[in-house]
Design an enzyme around this catalytic site. Structure first.
Site, PDB file in Angstrom:
ATOM      1  N   GLN A   1       0.794  -1.235   0.000  1.00 50.55           N
ATOM      2  CA  GLN A   1       0.000   0.000   0.000  1.00 50.55           C
ATOM      3  C   GLN A   1       0.826   1.286   0.000  1.00 50.55           C
ATOM      4  O   GLN A   1       0.283   2.374   0.189  1.00 50.55           O
ATOM      5  CB  GLN A   1      -0.995   0.022   1.177  1.00 50.55           C
ATOM      6  N   GLU A   2       2.147   1.168  -0.215  1.00 52.49           N
ATOM      7  CA  GLU A   2       2.937   2.375  -0.456  1.00 52.49           C
ATOM      8  C   GLU A   2       2.484   3.012  -1.766  1.00 52.49           C
ATOM      9  O   GLU A   2       2.107   2.318  -2.707  1.00 52.49           O
ATOM     10  CB  GLU A   2       4.431   2.049  -0.547  1.00 52.49           C
TER      11      GLU A   2
ATOM     12  N   GLN B   1      -9.020  19.860  13.551  1.00 52.07           N
ATOM     13  CA  GLN B   1      -8.026  19.845  14.637  1.00 52.07           C
ATOM     14  C   GLN B   1      -7.146  21.086  14.496  1.00 52.07           C
ATOM     15  O   GLN B   1      -5.964  21.014  14.204  1.00 52.07           O
ATOM     16  CB  GLN B   1      -7.202  18.564  14.563  1.00 52.07           C
TER      17      GLN B   1
ATOM     18  N   LYS C   1     -26.155  24.680  20.604  1.00 51.43           N
ATOM     19  CA  LYS C   1     -26.048  23.272  21.007  1.00 51.43           C
ATOM     20  C   LYS C   1     -24.987  23.120  22.086  1.00 51.43           C
ATOM     21  O   LYS C   1     -23.973  23.819  22.089  1.00 51.43           O
ATOM     22  CB  LYS C   1     -25.719  22.386  19.800  1.00 51.43           C
TER      23      LYS C   1
ATOM     24  N   ASP D   1     -20.973  15.577   8.475  1.00 48.76           N
ATOM     25  CA  ASP D   1     -20.220  14.346   8.708  1.00 48.76           C
ATOM     26  C   ASP D   1     -21.185  13.183   8.931  1.00 48.76           C
ATOM     27  O   ASP D   1     -21.598  12.505   8.004  1.00 48.76           O
ATOM     28  CB  ASP D   1     -19.261  14.538   9.885  1.00 48.76           C
TER      29      ASP D   1
ATOM     30  N   ALA E   1     -24.227  13.641  10.265  1.00 45.40           N
ATOM     31  CA  ALA E   1     -25.554  14.255  10.115  1.00 45.40           C
ATOM     32  C   ALA E   1     -26.410  14.176  11.371  1.00 45.40           C
ATOM     33  O   ALA E   1     -27.585  14.548  11.335  1.00 45.40           O
ATOM     34  CB  ALA E   1     -26.318  13.656   8.931  1.00 45.40           C
TER      35      ALA E   1
END
Length: 338
Positions: free
Chosen positions: A47-48, A106, A203, A233, A235
């Site tokens: 998977q490289e 982030q 919220k 994302d 929902a």
């Protein structure tokens, strides 16, 4: 001063349909074929990631089209390795076109001993040889300051304003809703564009991903509510907000989301929700379940990205695309002129 050569586009595997649409749109503008640069972006057995560019790019103005969406790590590494391949092939300038910028959530330390991953990704991008970034609706605008290179952050709200004007008809009963206090600036901008009032859904979370309580700030009675946010994302928050708005007297609830992340149960939740419609862009390649969902509609970003790339290449203003009067002609054929 215009460049002597044409811009060249290259794409990773994250969102090939969008890259192809951008190339087609630019070809129409320039009157010549500006197809994607012939290259292969593949995986070794472990998977490289391996990249090989089959065309000469020496001295060229290169644009890599690659959202860093799910799988974020693979798509980010593809972007960095493509950039390294172009740099070692003597490209004159490398611009990363990142319609969806992953790790943007982030952007600060919310607790002790946590990373600021958005800054780390910015450092990786700069070290890879990329000299400029073009993106859309960063989760937090201060992320632009994480880069020591130019960042052009496009906005979906002018496109959304055109869409609302085209699909809603009379806007007298439309109200724009911010799903949280942090998104008020984004919602206010859209509200000003369509001359609509603004309300807020406050919220409170007990922990990440779970909403404990929601309160509507403003009178939504009899209104067609338009919830605006930068991403959808799972929902969960969006569907809960729709329920709360209807409980407070809203006539119907629609949502406009810049990036359709659509993780996990998102599509099922939207299908079973009280939402009338959800509009997303194609900044992230939609899955088959997203395409088949009757409540979800996808608006194209190729016109605005194609024009932004041409403006960067030509050394002209990108901020002109923040005005829906400028975008109107660009989106002719998508929306009827008003």
């Amino acid at each position: 001063m215009p460049n002597a050569t044409e811009p060249k586009l290259i794409s990773g595997n994250s969102n090939r349909p969008l890259a192809t649409a951008i190339a087609r749109r630019m070809s129409m503008h320039r009157g010549i074929d500006l197809g994607l640069v012939d290259a292969r972006v593949e995986r070794f057995n472990d998977q490289e990631i391996f990249v090989e560019v089959f065309e000469n790019v020496r001295g060229e103005d290169m644009f890599i089209i690659q959202p860093t969406s799910n799988p974020a790590n693979d798509n980010l590494m593809e972007l960095l390795i493509i950039a390294d391949a172009l740099k070692r092939s003597s490209a004159a300038r490398i611009t990363a076109v990142i319609p969806y910028f992953g790790y943007a959530r982030q952007d600060r330390r919310t607790k002790a001993r946590t990373p600021i991953s958005a800054k780390l990704v910015a450092n990786l991008i700069a070290e890879s040889g990329i000299e400029r970034v073009l993106t859309m609706d960063l989760h937090a605008t201060q992320i632009q300051g994480f880069f020591d290179l130019p960042v052009d952050n496009l906005y979906a709200s002018p496109v959304f304003a055109l869409d609302i004007q085209s699909h809603f008809g009379d806007l007298s009963d439309v109200m724009v809703i911010s799903p949280d206090v942090g998104g008020v600036a984004r919602a206010r901008e859209l509200a000003q564009r369509i001359s609509a009032p603004l309300a807020i859904v406050d919220k409170r979370r007990e922990k990440a991903g779970e909403v404990a309580e929601m309160t509507v700030i403003g009178d939504v009675t009899g209104k067609r509510c338009v919830v605006i946010d930068d991403m959808c994302d799972t929902a969960g928050t969006l569907c809960k907000a729709a329920e709360v708005l209807l409980e407070n007297g809203a006539k119907e609830v629609h949502a406009y989301m810049s990036h359709g992340v659509m993780s996990g149960p998102a599509v099922e939740r939207i299908t079973n929700s009280t939402l009338k419609s959800v509009v997303i862009t194609d900044s992230i390649e939609p899955t088959e379940s997203v395409k088949k969902c009757e409540k979800i509609r996808i608006v194209p970003t190729a016109p605005i990205f194609a024009q932004a790339i041409l403006n960067i290449w030509n050394g002209t203003s990108v901020s002109s695309l923040f005005d829906q009067r400028t975008l109107g002609p660009i989106y002719e054929g998508v929306y009827s002129p008003k």
